[in-house]
Design an enzyme around this catalytic site. Structure first.
Site, short mmCIF file in Angstrom:
data_model
loop_
_atom_site.label_atom_id
_atom_site.label_comp_id
_atom_site.label_asym_id
_atom_site.label_seq_id
_atom_site.Cartn_x
_atom_site.Cartn_y
_atom_site.Cartn_z
N HIS A 1 56.68 -43.60 -11.61
CA HIS A 1 56.57 -42.17 -11.33
C HIS A 1 57.14 -41.78 -9.97
O HIS A 1 56.75 -40.78 -9.41
CB HIS A 1 55.10 -41.71 -11.39
CG HIS A 1 54.50 -41.68 -12.75
ND1 HIS A 1 54.27 -42.82 -13.48
CD2 HIS A 1 54.06 -40.66 -13.51
CE1 HIS A 1 53.72 -42.50 -14.63
NE2 HIS A 1 53.58 -41.20 -14.69
N HIS B 1 59.21 -40.74 -16.10
CA HIS B 1 58.50 -39.47 -16.32
C HIS B 1 59.38 -38.36 -15.77
O HIS B 1 59.47 -38.16 -14.57
CB HIS B 1 57.14 -39.47 -15.64
CG HIS B 1 56.25 -38.34 -16.11
ND1 HIS B 1 56.68 -37.06 -16.28
CD2 HIS B 1 54.94 -38.34 -16.47
CE1 HIS B 1 55.69 -36.30 -16.71
NE2 HIS B 1 54.62 -37.06 -16.85
N HIS C 1 55.59 -39.05 -25.21
CA HIS C 1 54.64 -38.41 -24.31
C HIS C 1 54.99 -36.93 -24.18
O HIS C 1 56.11 -36.57 -23.80
CB HIS C 1 54.73 -39.13 -22.96
CG HIS C 1 53.73 -38.71 -21.94
ND1 HIS C 1 53.95 -37.70 -21.05
CD2 HIS C 1 52.49 -39.17 -21.67
CE1 HIS C 1 52.89 -37.57 -20.25
NE2 HIS C 1 51.99 -38.45 -20.61
N GLU D 1 49.45 -40.08 -25.50
CA GLU D 1 49.41 -38.73 -24.92
C GLU D 1 50.55 -37.90 -25.49
O GLU D 1 51.16 -37.12 -24.77
CB GLU D 1 49.50 -38.79 -23.40
CG GLU D 1 48.37 -39.55 -22.75
CD GLU D 1 48.29 -39.32 -21.24
OE1 GLU D 1 47.19 -39.01 -20.77
OE2 GLU D 1 49.31 -39.41 -20.54
N CYS E 1 48.35 -30.11 -19.60
CA CYS E 1 49.68 -30.17 -18.98
C CYS E 1 50.81 -30.02 -20.00
O CYS E 1 51.89 -29.55 -19.65
CB CYS E 1 49.88 -31.49 -18.24
SG CYS E 1 49.08 -31.54 -16.63
N CYS F 1 46.49 -34.78 -13.09
CA CYS F 1 47.64 -33.91 -13.23
C CYS F 1 47.28 -32.49 -13.64
O CYS F 1 47.91 -31.53 -13.20
CB CYS F 1 48.61 -34.51 -14.25
SG CYS F 1 47.85 -34.96 -15.80
N CYS F 2 46.29 -32.34 -14.55
CA CYS F 2 46.07 -31.03 -15.16
C CYS F 2 45.54 -29.95 -14.22
O CYS F 2 46.08 -28.84 -14.21
CB CYS F 2 45.16 -31.16 -16.37
SG CYS F 2 45.85 -32.18 -17.69
#
Lengths: 640, 640
Positions: free
Chosen positions: B134, B186, B269, B321, B339, B405-406
């Site tokens: 990431h 990502h 994802h 996910e 997200c 993250c959300c």
């Protein structure tokens, strides 16, 4: 069969004493004998399980690394093969069995220890990771195999091996032993030790089983003590880094969250649970232990009123291969491991023996003819580990599994089917399952043979024929199956007349002097049932399952122009229709099918309902699904 | 707003140029400003994310170990806070923002590098694990934050920092760079670089974004090359030991299974997918690249016709996910990450800008008012990561997540809401969302203000008021929302009369000379819709969802005497009923409830259907569920 307040009401029937001759089960056993056992043997060879017994593995060698529970797969195959040999002499199979037994004997240590992993891969770590390593579980399966081999063949070659192993366990885990207080993270050895006690009469095996069962879930918690001593996360530690934070959940996983006598809910890994409860029922039967019996009855009620699929599948979640919450019975994601339904058969059989009540056999019958045998394909060579009750068309059986518990477990159950059909007591014979077969038994001092003739499970007519050297008075108990509206019985040619009275135990009782040549004709009123679930089961809301006899039915997309989930059952109930095989009928009739055709692919959401058109549907027995390729499937059908 | 064949038809609106004054959204933004931002800042402090920027962590120290994507959480908070500052000056918040920016600047290396994990935890491993670590994703969020801070406040303190970081990326990943050919596992940096290009005008950032996008999925596969060079399994290697055996699946996971221009199905994802497609749409808009545009349109069709929940939730499986199979839209186990819906808003907004078509805004509207804002509780302080469309009563929001993250993603979206309400082109203003607000814009050479007055999203009446220094001729485009049966429009006091014609682009177009004081009154014919899914969606078979305006509704057990799944909707459709808050109505009406009472607890299976009794039900907007405690919930209701 007179009431005794605590001990078992019935004696298990030796598998050697029952020959199955049934239109449905006969061919299945034949397939097992002629194909499945050989295929499974080949897998034991190909995967290195048998070769590992040579103890030649070394770090860095080319051989597959032995796994702590490889012996359990070998043992279940041996158990199945032994049962087959008990009724079908077969020199080639016997030679294979003898070879495996010799290899096991060769792998056994001087002190009786027998586990390849802890001998060559992790020497010195014996009995240090009871929670994860399946060490006693594997020992239990070996012990069961030794008992089965002896019971079925009369020989002691394997019994001697496993008795030495069991004696080691008594020294290590009995009073004063170095590991006293310990017990296995995967139950199995407990029920195996009871079986060994029954065949040897040696009380120490029964005592050790009780010691294991009663140590479970006590404080200080053995697995914590062991963890502290070992100082490493354990065999599955890497898979469950969060185990310490979710301690209660992981204790429930192996039923060590409470002492077993205090447990009230079926929790955790379903196979583990069934094997534990089976041992508890065995111990209650052998010792008259009312505490264990009461715990079993509580747990049974919880399972069957809150956590069991209509197929006898149990354990809804892949996450823990087990139970989650009351009424959580999702269909498409149902785990319902084949081994768990097999374990349910084990437990139900023991509860029936303990209590003499037919209600347990009703569940056994349901699990056996649905959740269990769905586990194997019609050709006997492909297997389901998980048994969902609905499929989007992507699910299919596999040849084998890395964790290969289910295929040989199925084999040993099918091979020992005879022992579930009947049960005896000193002056009674109970017919539990209506499966064509012949029982040989001693009852009321006389040797009798009882032949059962039927068109297969769920048939509406069964004839029993008694053969006896001399007349004797005993009770014939005929289970009134929950799938029959009524039972009628006629003796010696008198046609069944009226409805036979059913006792509180769920049996029709015929007590008389039985003589050679006596016949009993039984008629069942069998119909297609529309079964509805508790309204607390979200997954089945507004849905209906079809059953006939012990069989649960399903729709398969291969028989339809729409996916199985797009079928809506109307007022009309599909009715039995003979199939080419002629044994278990299909169910056929009209229903509704919903489709918008191409539009259903071009958009996801519509403001109009999909149109319904009348279609013909054919429901097939659940156990037979996925034998004609992959397609959608549904047990629970929408109802108009 | 005249057609141009390739490039974007619209210019994104600066968040600073729209002030939200809406009965529904105003209080939500106020809550964000006064509570959520502070709570999230506290979490950034408490979890060590901000402290880590001091670079004082050493092996064995007491400090929490920095994670490679901690900067992304900081960046999203900075982005949200910057948007807030753009319309609501707040000295205290500005001081926090300045403090965080200073800390980031302090953590930046001489060469522009900025990632604490690879500076203090794993120095020397920079850019060696693009697939898992990431690293460019975090850089992308920092770049977005820098752009947002500059756009919203006019200041360059953070822009300077992220420009140095972006310049490093250009050197390393651009032509001739040491890591040219690499791209992130990502996606995120791609769209961030386009934003940076837009604000700086520096073409190299756009070029690098295109380089990243076009390198993705090409052969030889970069992640394999990288893996070979590194020789270790990578940051997530321990989680996915089977990655090599399931290579295609793991390539789909991060959309690197094919070059992006050849991709036809949304896979893997979901958040990763949305960020990639957003960047592709951005690049198509900036460069007129028809190949990227065509890929976006194909992927959009696939998503919206096969793989999107009615709530605008996407990604059905927790497992990856993300996406699994067409029409696999299970409700209780829906992942539908907050997200991912936010990412869908990003992509939809860009597609609307690229094409000028309202159909994209319909999806944006649906996702925004359902799948996105369900992610936060009414008090602004608890969050859903997953957004199931049914619950057995065990689901509830959490304070925060390890993978956080959300919450900050929600914050930055809500804070930037204004930029989604309008879009402009040189001689047109489009009203995309009917949310009370005031836009300041330059159109047809004149500065105008457009004030939108409404009772909230889904209201049947909206008034627009024009303020302009001088008259000018431009087009006002009014989106005809899919949730309105028809749109009527009246200008300057004339009552809306008849049904306004809607163009092929989905807008009502008013082209005239607009003068100060002009008003437009819009009336929508809004009703409660009974929505049905494609018959290929098993989970929704026989079920109906209720919608009104942009809102999807659900039943909650707290309002019922039976579980939500036991409710059956009859012919009567629940109708809007004002609520105490007075903004979004509930839907109320009669329905049927199924229960057997106690019997449903005492057994699982019955041969009789459960009785139905008429009950009153109240459906609440999906986004508002679980604000009154845990109980059962269902979006898709059974239909009689």
């Amino acid at each position: 069969m007179e009431p005794t307040p605590t001990r078992a009401r019935r004696i298990p029937v030796n598998v050697r004493d029952v020959v199955v001759q049934d239109p449905f089960w006969g061919p299945r056993q034949e397939l097992l004998r002629t194909r499945t056992l050989a295929a499974q043997y080949d897998q034991l060879v190909a995967t290195g399980r048998l070769g590992a017994l040579a103890l030649t593995w070394t770090p860095g060698s080319e051989e597959p690394t032995p796994h702590p529970f490889w012996e359990s797969d070998i043992a279940k195959w041996l158990e199945a093969a032994s049962y087959v040999l008990g009724t079908h002499p077969d020199a080639a199979l016997e030679a294979k069995v003898d070879g495996v037994i010799a290899a096991l004997a060769g792998a056994q240590g001087e002190d009786g220890y027998l586990n390849v992993y802890f001998t060559v891969v992790a020497p010195g770590q014996r009995f240090t990771d009871l929670r994860d390593a399946h060490e006693l579980y594997s020992a239990g399966h070996l012990i069961e195999a030794g008992v089965a081999h002896h019971e079925a063949t009369g020989r002691t070659t394997l019994l001697v091996v496993v008795t030495r192993l069991a004696d080691l366990l008594c020294r290590e885990f009995g009073p004063g032993g170095a590991h006293h207080g310990g017990y296995c993270g995967h139950e199995e050895v407990e029920l195996a030790l009871v079986r060994l006690y029954r065949v040897t009469g040696e009380r120490r095996y029964l005592d050790l089983a009780l010691t294991f069962v009663d140590a479970r879930g006590t404080q200080p918690h053995y697995f914590e003590l062991e963890h502290g001593r070992r100082g490493t996360p354990g065999f599955f530690g890497e898979h469950f880094p969060q185990r310490e934070q979710r301690r209660r959940e992981f204790e429930e996983y192996n039923q060590s969250h409470l002492p077993v006598r205090e447990q009230t809910e079926v929790v955790g890994h379903a196979v583990r649970a069934m094997y534990l409860y089976s041992a508890m029922a065995d111990l209650a039967a052998e010792t008259g232990d009312d505490g264990l019996r009461a715990a079993c009855e509580r747990l049974w009620t919880h399972l069957t009123t809150r956590r069991m699929y209509v197929t006898g599948g149990i354990g809804d979640s892949r996450h823990n291969e087990g139970f989650t919450r009351d009424h959580a019975l999702p269909n498409e994601t149902a785990y319902a491991e084949t081994c768990a339904s097999i374990g349910l058969v084990f437990w139900a059989s023991r509860m029936a023996g303990l209590t003499g009540r037919a209600t347990y056999v009703d569940v056994l019958d349901r699990a056996l003819h649905n959740g269990v045998i769905a586990g194997v394909s019609a050709d006997g060579q492909r297997f389901f580990y998980e048994n969902p009750l609905a499929s989007d068309g992507t699910v299919e059986r596999a040849d084998w599994f890395d964790c290969a518990c289910c295929p040989p477990n199925l084999a040993r159950l099918e091979a020992s089917l005879g022992s579930y059909i009947y049960a005896t007591s000193p002056d009674a014979v109970a017919v539990d399952l209506y499966i064509g077969s012949t029982l040989t038994a001693d009852v009321a001092g006389a040797r009798i043979r009882l032949r059962q003739e039927t068109a297969g499970p769920g048939a509406d007519r069964v004839v029993l024929r008694v053969a006896a050297a001399a007349p004797a008075t005993w009770s014939l108990l005929l289970r009134a199956p929950s799938w029959a509206r009524s039972v009628s019985v006629g003796v010696n040619g008198g046609p069944p007349d009226g409805v036979a009275p059913v006792g509180a135990d769920g049996y029709v009782r015929l007590r008389r002097e039985w003589a050679d040549g006596d016949t009993v004709e039984i008629r069942f009123e069998v119909d297609v049932r529309r079964v509805h679930a508790s309204t607390l089961v979200a997954a089945d809301a507004g849905r209906v399952a079809l059953t006939h006899g012990p069989f649960v039915y399903c729709l398969e997309g291969i028989d339809l122009d729409v996916p199985a989930h797009a079928v809506v059952l109307g007022e009309s109930t599909p009715q039995p229709r003979a199939t080419p095989s002629g044994v278990v009928p299909d169910l056929a009739g009209p229903a509704w099918g919903e489709t918008r055709g191409r539009a259903d692919l071009d958009a996801l959401y519509f403001t109009e309902r999909a149109p319904r058109t009348e279609i013909a549907v054919t429901a097939v027995p659940y156990h037979s699904w996925n034998n004609r390729g992959r397609s959608t499937m549904a047990v629970w059908l929408r109802e108009a």
